[in-house]
Design an enzyme around this catalytic site. Structure first.
Site, PDB file in Angstrom:
ATOM      1  N   LYS A  10      57.899  61.059  27.895  1.00 33.85           N
ATOM      2  CA  LYS A  10      56.489  60.530  27.577  1.00 33.85           C
ATOM      3  C   LYS A  10      56.633  60.360  25.749  1.00 33.85           C
ATOM      4  O   LYS A  10      57.483  60.775  25.335  1.00 33.85           O
ATOM      5  CB  LYS A  10      55.706  61.831  27.690  1.00 33.85           C
ATOM      6  CG  LYS A  10      55.539  62.180  29.626  1.00 33.85           C
ATOM      7  CD  LYS A  10      54.450  63.092  29.789  1.00 33.85           C
ATOM      8  CE  LYS A  10      54.437  63.179  31.273  1.00 33.85           C
ATOM      9  NZ  LYS A  10      53.320  64.107  31.771  1.00 33.85           N
ATOM     10  N   TYR A  50      48.692  56.651  37.453  1.00 32.34           N
ATOM     11  CA  TYR A  50      48.339  58.322  37.399  1.00 32.34           C
ATOM     12  C   TYR A  50      46.892  58.042  38.298  1.00 32.34           C
ATOM     13  O   TYR A  50      46.267  58.928  38.513  1.00 32.34           O
ATOM     14  CB  TYR A  50      48.015  58.785  36.156  1.00 32.34           C
ATOM     15  CG  TYR A  50      49.227  59.365  35.618  1.00 32.34           C
ATOM     16  CD1 TYR A  50      49.875  60.509  36.514  1.00 32.34           C
ATOM     17  CD2 TYR A  50      49.802  58.791  34.375  1.00 32.34           C
ATOM     18  CE1 TYR A  50      50.914  60.926  35.729  1.00 32.34           C
ATOM     19  CE2 TYR A  50      50.688  59.447  33.931  1.00 32.34           C
ATOM     20  CZ  TYR A  50      51.416  60.462  34.327  1.00 32.34           C
ATOM     21  OH  TYR A  50      52.673  61.006  33.796  1.00 32.34           O
ATOM     22  N   ASN A 113      53.755  67.203  27.631  1.00 31.42           N
ATOM     23  CA  ASN A 113      54.819  67.964  28.164  1.00 31.42           C
ATOM     24  C   ASN A 113      55.870  67.361  28.301  1.00 31.42           C
ATOM     25  O   ASN A 113      56.794  67.532  29.214  1.00 31.42           O
ATOM     26  CB  ASN A 113      54.210  68.693  29.203  1.00 31.42           C
ATOM     27  CG  ASN A 113      53.643  67.576  30.367  1.00 31.42           C
ATOM     28  OD1 ASN A 113      53.760  66.580  30.102  1.00 31.42           O
ATOM     29  ND2 ASN A 113      52.998  68.101  31.614  1.00 31.42           N
ATOM     30  N   HIS A 116      57.956  63.572  32.833  1.00 29.76           N
ATOM     31  CA  HIS A 116      57.305  63.394  34.186  1.00 29.76           C
ATOM     32  C   HIS A 116      58.330  63.229  35.183  1.00 29.76           C
ATOM     33  O   HIS A 116      59.380  62.643  34.965  1.00 29.76           O
ATOM     34  CB  HIS A 116      56.371  61.897  34.308  1.00 29.76           C
ATOM     35  CG  HIS A 116      55.940  61.545  35.617  1.00 29.76           C
ATOM     36  ND1 HIS A 116      54.991  62.044  36.405  1.00 29.76           N
ATOM     37  CD2 HIS A 116      56.601  60.769  36.546  1.00 29.76           C
ATOM     38  CE1 HIS A 116      54.640  61.522  37.558  1.00 29.76           C
ATOM     39  NE2 HIS A 116      55.740  60.914  37.621  1.00 29.76           N
ATOM     40  N   GLU A 127      56.619  55.177  42.904  1.00 28.65           N
ATOM     41  CA  GLU A 127      56.840  55.263  41.438  1.00 28.65           C
ATOM     42  C   GLU A 127      57.870  54.474  40.812  1.00 28.65           C
ATOM     43  O   GLU A 127      58.084  53.990  39.881  1.00 28.65           O
ATOM     44  CB  GLU A 127      56.844  56.810  40.738  1.00 28.65           C
ATOM     45  CG  GLU A 127      55.557  57.389  41.170  1.00 28.65           C
ATOM     46  CD  GLU A 127      55.744  59.012  40.431  1.00 28.65           C
ATOM     47  OE1 GLU A 127      54.382  59.560  40.758  1.00 28.65           O
ATOM     48  OE2 GLU A 127      56.595  59.532  40.159  1.00 28.65           O
TER      49      GLU A 127
END
Ligand code: ADP
Ligand code: MG
Length: 137
Positions: A10, A50, A113, A116, A127
């Site tokens: 990320k 998302y 965080n 993913h 995905e």
């Protein structure tokens, strides 16, 4: 079963220059990187990726974060790759993640965080197709 999963480094981890360490860890833990690219998600792409979280209180924050800088997306292959990658990442909230997991080492909070990972075979397929439609699996 040898399977594939989607991993994303990320924007926070890229900004902090942790991408190399994360990729090194992925290799050391026995994953094969079968596809990799760096890109900057548009708002539309982040919302589509998302979509499952649409309507949740953190959705807008998540889209803003995921479009705040470039990301690195990878398709990873390993025995039980989906669970193995989620175990290596650790809990969504870095404060609750196990010692030495990627989110414990490099995550900041529940939203920011570092990585993913797909959560099930169906989502892994969707995905991976989202980012690598031409990948032969
Ligand atoms: P995971 O990424 O561990 O599968 P989720 O699918 O529940 O977790 O959430 C997707 C992403 O949305 C998280 O990785 C995180 O970046 C963000 N997120 C989840 N819950 C929250 C929250 N309560 N507040 C802010 N951001 C969140
Ligand atoms: Mg999830």
């Amino acid at each position: 079963m040898v399977e594939a999963t989607l991993a994303i480094i990320k924007p926070d981890a890229i900004k902090a220059k942790n991408a190399g360490k994360i990729i090194d860890r992925i290799e050391k833990e026995g994953f094969e990187i079968i596809a990799i690219k760096k890109l900057h998600l548009t708002k539309n792409q982040a919302e589509a990726f998302y979509a499952i979280h649409k309507g949740k209180p953190f959705f807008n924050e998540l889209v803003e974060f995921m479009t705040s800088g470039p990301i690195i997306v990878m398709a990873l292959k390993k025995e039980n790759a989906i669970k193995e990658w989620r175990d290596l990442m650790g809990a969504t909230n870095p404060a609750e993640a196990a010692e030495n997991t990627i989110r414990k080492l490099y995550g900041t909070n529940k939203g920011i965080n570092a990585t993913h990972g797909s959560d099930a075979p169906e989502t892994a397929k969707v995905e991976i197709d989202f980012f690598f439609p031409d990948l032969q699996k």
